[in-house]
Design a protein around this motif. Structure first.
Motif, mmCIF file in Angstrom:
data_model
loop_
_atom_site.group_PDB
_atom_site.id
_atom_site.type_symbol
_atom_site.label_atom_id
_atom_site.label_comp_id
_atom_site.label_asym_id
_atom_site.label_seq_id
_atom_site.Cartn_x
_atom_site.Cartn_y
_atom_site.Cartn_z
ATOM 1 N N GLU B 226 0.841 -1.205 0.000
ATOM 2 C CA GLU B 226 0.000 0.000 0.000
ATOM 3 C C GLU B 226 0.876 1.255 0.000
ATOM 4 O OE1 GLU B 226 -4.080 1.273 2.171
ATOM 5 O OE2 GLU B 226 -2.446 0.715 3.513
ATOM 6 N N GLU B 227 1.896 1.242 0.825
ATOM 7 C CA GLU B 227 2.806 2.386 0.913
ATOM 8 C C GLU B 227 3.511 2.629 -0.435
ATOM 9 O OE1 GLU B 227 3.015 4.462 3.293
ATOM 10 O OE2 GLU B 227 4.706 5.618 2.495
ATOM 11 N N ILE B 230 0.965 4.115 -2.871
ATOM 12 C CA ILE B 230 0.661 5.519 -2.547
ATOM 13 C C ILE B 230 1.814 6.432 -2.962
ATOM 14 C CG2 ILE B 230 0.326 7.141 -0.603
ATOM 15 C CD1 ILE B 230 -1.316 4.827 0.744
#
Lengths: 70, 303
Positions: B226-227, B230
């Motif tokens: 996810e990081e 993003i």
């Protein structure tokens, strides 16, 4: 015929690019107009296509013009 | 190509029609172009293909707005409009300040309400807009049988098989089962994989823990991915990508692999196959290959 092939390659560069948002909408719609008229391969249509490609993908555009874009 | 500008989406739509596809779904996502305005533009430049947004969620759009938009689109493209309603992307809804509460009930409510609003439109009429439900989980799949069709958002044969089993045969006549496949193809399989990874990662990080457990993805890895998504750190994402989730959330590889996959999907009983973006690192080449695959599959499916 060569111009048509190059235009086809340039169109692939543009359609495969993730940078389409960099093209100003006015230029994008002008390009669309030439596309639907099948005029991207000659005259003003080709110049507009080239301009849009250079904005999105300068290196891939050079490759397409040299016939090296696969 | 949901993040692309309108002129480019319109060009893609013209290409889709020229290649002989039956229809086109435009993805609906608040942070991308408005799907109904995009479809209106596409409707003006196409003559034959079916058009619809996939999927509109009832948290952002009220069913009255959905019905009005679909009916107006119908006027631009008579007999060519379809609708797909789904629960929406939880993380995007969260960013907009909406809680995705009771998604199954909310989607069913929207399907029923939308049909009611079609009836209430007095100044103009629509009568053949098929309403689909976008589904993944078993409850939404079961609920979808109340609609005219379902878009099953899995790119994995096992999950698609399970979905067909869960749907069962107890559906109305004319109910459409469509498999919605995240697709990336190219003659160079590695290039196809690289194109698929960010899309598969996006789907993976928004998936429910039950599916992630099933494929052995723990919360720490989900958060790591996810990081990377993003921060758009694609190089690190390629290093972190695992086949467990890339293969689960996408169909990637050479065109022959997609052909075999689609054959199996059709044999399972699906009526339609939707090829969702990115399609491949070379968009036009991928579109041409997929069109060829569809022609071959249709020929094989003919009695």
């Amino acid at each position: 015929m060569r111009r048509r092939r190059v235009a086809e390659q340039l169109l692939e560069v543009l359609m495969s690019s993730v940078n389409g948002n960099l093209v100003p909408p006015e230029l994008g719609w002008e390009l669309f107009g030439y596309f639907v008229e099948d005029e991207l391969w000659r005259g003003k249509g080709f110049r507009v296509l080239l301009k849009a490609c250079r904005i999105c993908e300068p290196e891939k555009t050079r490759m397409a013009l040299r016939g090296e874009f696969r | 190509m949901p993040k692309d500008p309108l002129w480019k989406l319109s060009m893609a739509a013209v290409m889709v029609e020229k290649h002989g596809f039956d229809g086109l779904w435009v993805s609906e996502h608040f942070f991308n172009r408005n799907s109904f305005i995009t479809l209106s533009t596409i409707a003006r430049h196409t003559r034959r293909i079916l058009l619809g947004p996939a999927v509109v969620n009832p948290y952002v759009y009220h069913p009255a707005q959905m019905a009005q938009a679909a009916a107006t689109l119908w006027e631009l493209a008579p007999h060519r409009v379809r609708m797909a309603i789904g629960a929406g992307d939880a993380s995007a809804l969260k960013q907009l300040g909406y809680a995705r509460e009771k998604p199954v009930e909310k989607v069913l409510w929207a399907v029923e309400e939308m049909r009611n609003y079609f009836e209430k439109l007095e100044t103009y009429r629509v009568w053949d807009v098929k309403v689909f439900v976008g589904a993944q989980g078993p409850r939404m799949l079961k609920a979808s049988t109340k609609a005219d069709g379902v878009l099953i958002n899995w790119s994995n044969l096992e999950m698609l098989k399970e979905s067909v089993r869960l749907l069962g045969d107890d559906v109305a006549k004319g109910f459409t089962r469509a498999a919605y496949l995240m697709t990336s193809i190219h003659d160079d399989a590695e290039k196809a994989w690289k194109t698929a990874v960010p899309y598969a990662a996006y789907l993976m990080i928004g998936s429910s823990p039950s599916y992630l457990n099933r494929i052995g993805v723990d919360e720490a890895h989900r958060k790591e991915v996810e990081e990377l998504v993003i921060t758009r750190n694609w190089d690190r994402l390629y290093q972190a990508a695992r086949s467990e989730w890339v293969d689960f959330f996408s169909v990637w590889g050479k065109p022959e692999k997609l052909r075999e996959f689609v054959d199996e999907v059709v044999d399972m009983g699906f009526d339609e196959v939707v090829f969702a973006g990115p399609l491949g690192p070379r968009y036009m080449k991928a579109l041409k290959s997929i069109a060829k695959i569809c022609r071959a599959v249709k020929r094989r499916a003919k009695p």
